[in-house]
Design an enzyme around this catalytic site. Sequence first.
Site, PDB file in Angstrom:
ATOM      1  N   ASP A   1      38.829  41.178  39.475  1.00 44.46           N
ATOM      2  CA  ASP A   1      39.354  41.371  38.119  1.00 44.46           C
ATOM      3  C   ASP A   1      39.999  40.106  37.546  1.00 44.46           C
ATOM      4  O   ASP A   1      40.836  39.475  38.199  1.00 44.46           O
ATOM      5  CB  ASP A   1      40.386  42.510  38.114  1.00 44.46           C
ATOM      6  CG  ASP A   1      39.710  43.872  38.222  1.00 44.46           C
ATOM      7  OD1 ASP A   1      38.608  44.041  37.664  1.00 44.46           O
ATOM      8  OD2 ASP A   1      40.295  44.765  38.860  1.00 44.46           O
TER       9      ASP A   1
ATOM     10  N   HIS B   1      32.550  41.619  40.533  1.00 40.59           N
ATOM     11  CA  HIS B   1      33.608  40.703  40.090  1.00 40.59           C
ATOM     12  C   HIS B   1      34.896  40.963  40.855  1.00 40.59           C
ATOM     13  O   HIS B   1      35.055  41.994  41.518  1.00 40.59           O
ATOM     14  CB  HIS B   1      33.868  40.857  38.590  1.00 40.59           C
ATOM     15  CG  HIS B   1      34.346  42.226  38.218  1.00 40.59           C
ATOM     16  ND1 HIS B   1      33.507  43.317  38.158  1.00 40.59           N
ATOM     17  CD2 HIS B   1      35.578  42.698  37.932  1.00 40.59           C
ATOM     18  CE1 HIS B   1      34.201  44.380  37.828  1.00 40.59           C
ATOM     19  NE2 HIS B   1      35.474  44.038  37.685  1.00 40.59           N
TER      20      HIS B   1
ATOM     21  N   ARG C   1      43.895  52.069  34.110  1.00 38.07           N
ATOM     22  CA  ARG C   1      44.152  51.125  35.199  1.00 38.07           C
ATOM     23  C   ARG C   1      45.448  50.382  34.924  1.00 38.07           C
ATOM     24  O   ARG C   1      45.705  50.028  33.775  1.00 38.07           O
ATOM     25  CB  ARG C   1      43.007  50.111  35.299  1.00 38.07           C
ATOM     26  CG  ARG C   1      43.104  49.209  36.530  1.00 38.07           C
ATOM     27  CD  ARG C   1      41.948  48.215  36.576  1.00 38.07           C
ATOM     28  NE  ARG C   1      42.323  46.960  35.955  1.00 38.07           N
ATOM     29  CZ  ARG C   1      41.466  45.991  35.644  1.00 38.07           C
ATOM     30  NH1 ARG C   1      40.166  46.135  35.876  1.00 38.07           N
ATOM     31  NH2 ARG C   1      41.889  44.868  35.100  1.00 38.07           N
TER      32      ARG C   1
ATOM     33  N   HIS D   1      34.335  44.041  43.347  1.00 37.85           N
ATOM     34  CA  HIS D   1      33.934  45.422  43.113  1.00 37.85           C
ATOM     35  C   HIS D   1      32.977  45.509  41.929  1.00 37.85           C
ATOM     36  O   HIS D   1      32.867  44.573  41.126  1.00 37.85           O
ATOM     37  CB  HIS D   1      35.160  46.310  42.876  1.00 37.85           C
ATOM     38  CG  HIS D   1      35.958  45.910  41.678  1.00 37.85           C
ATOM     39  ND1 HIS D   1      36.834  44.861  41.695  1.00 37.85           N
ATOM     40  CD2 HIS D   1      35.988  46.398  40.423  1.00 37.85           C
ATOM     41  CE1 HIS D   1      37.384  44.730  40.506  1.00 37.85           C
ATOM     42  NE2 HIS D   1      36.886  45.644  39.709  1.00 37.85           N
TER      43      HIS D   1
HETATM   44 FE   LIG Z   1      36.978  45.510  37.539  1.00 40.28          FE
END
Ligand SMILES: [Fe+2]
Length: 275
Positions: A102, A100, A266, A251
């Site tokens: 993000d 995907h 994150r 990723h």
């Molecule tokens: Fe991701």
Amino acid sequence: MAKNSIEIKPLTPRIGAEVFGVDLANMDDADFKAAHDALMHHQVIFFRDQNMDVDQHKAAGRRFGELHIHPGSPPPDGHPEILIIHADENSKRIAGEKWHSDVSCDAEPPMGSMLYLWTIPEGGGGDTLFASQYAAYEALSEPMKEFLADKTATHSGEHVYRGRYNHRGIDDRDKVYPESIHPVVRTHPVTGRKGLYVNSTFTTRINELEKGESDALLGFLCSHSTRLDFQCRFRWERNSVALWDNRCVQHTAMWDYFPQVRSGHRVTIKGDRPV
Ligand SMILES: [Fe+2]
């Protein structure tokens, strides 16, 4: 005191580089420029042995742009910009195990993501793989590039996020998850390079085609866009950071370490509407 010199070591010719000599918690303008230039050129960059608290992590992310708030995941208290990344012996699955970009379902999807892991699986595993969408686009035939030039695709969060965070106390029955239409090929606003912008997690339909045609073409594009020779693979160590450009990279995280613990935070950097 003399600063460390900055060194950039590519992982592959097409994608990925390790950046040495930058302390993300204490970046001066020269450090930031070197990191930003490396990110634009290599699309995903990696840092080892970083040491950041939550505020320093947010500040490091903010050097690259305003921070994004995730549409589904509950944040830690007082830090809505932080996305908790955690898997352990109670995890049935992890987020991000399919390829995907993000939150591509957002109307203005994030330009970048900065993931900082401080606990990594004891026996290894939990690598993250990245695929260059510039390389994927550039490898297409000219007729296919022409065909895709004016096509758009629907990216939906509903089937991805519905119920995903129930185990962390989120009741999402009244929530509406984002759905957006983006070009199948987007032009990077900084580099001017074209890249494919569909992925097997969020993209549900190529809008101008019949469903059977859309399914077939999306199937091809999603497998083509993550071809092995467009990829690099990052092996995490404790206190590593990965910073990737969602505008030109897909990723996926390997889910191969159950029941070990993999944990970190994150921050995600806001982006523009893809064009
Ligand atoms: Fe991701």
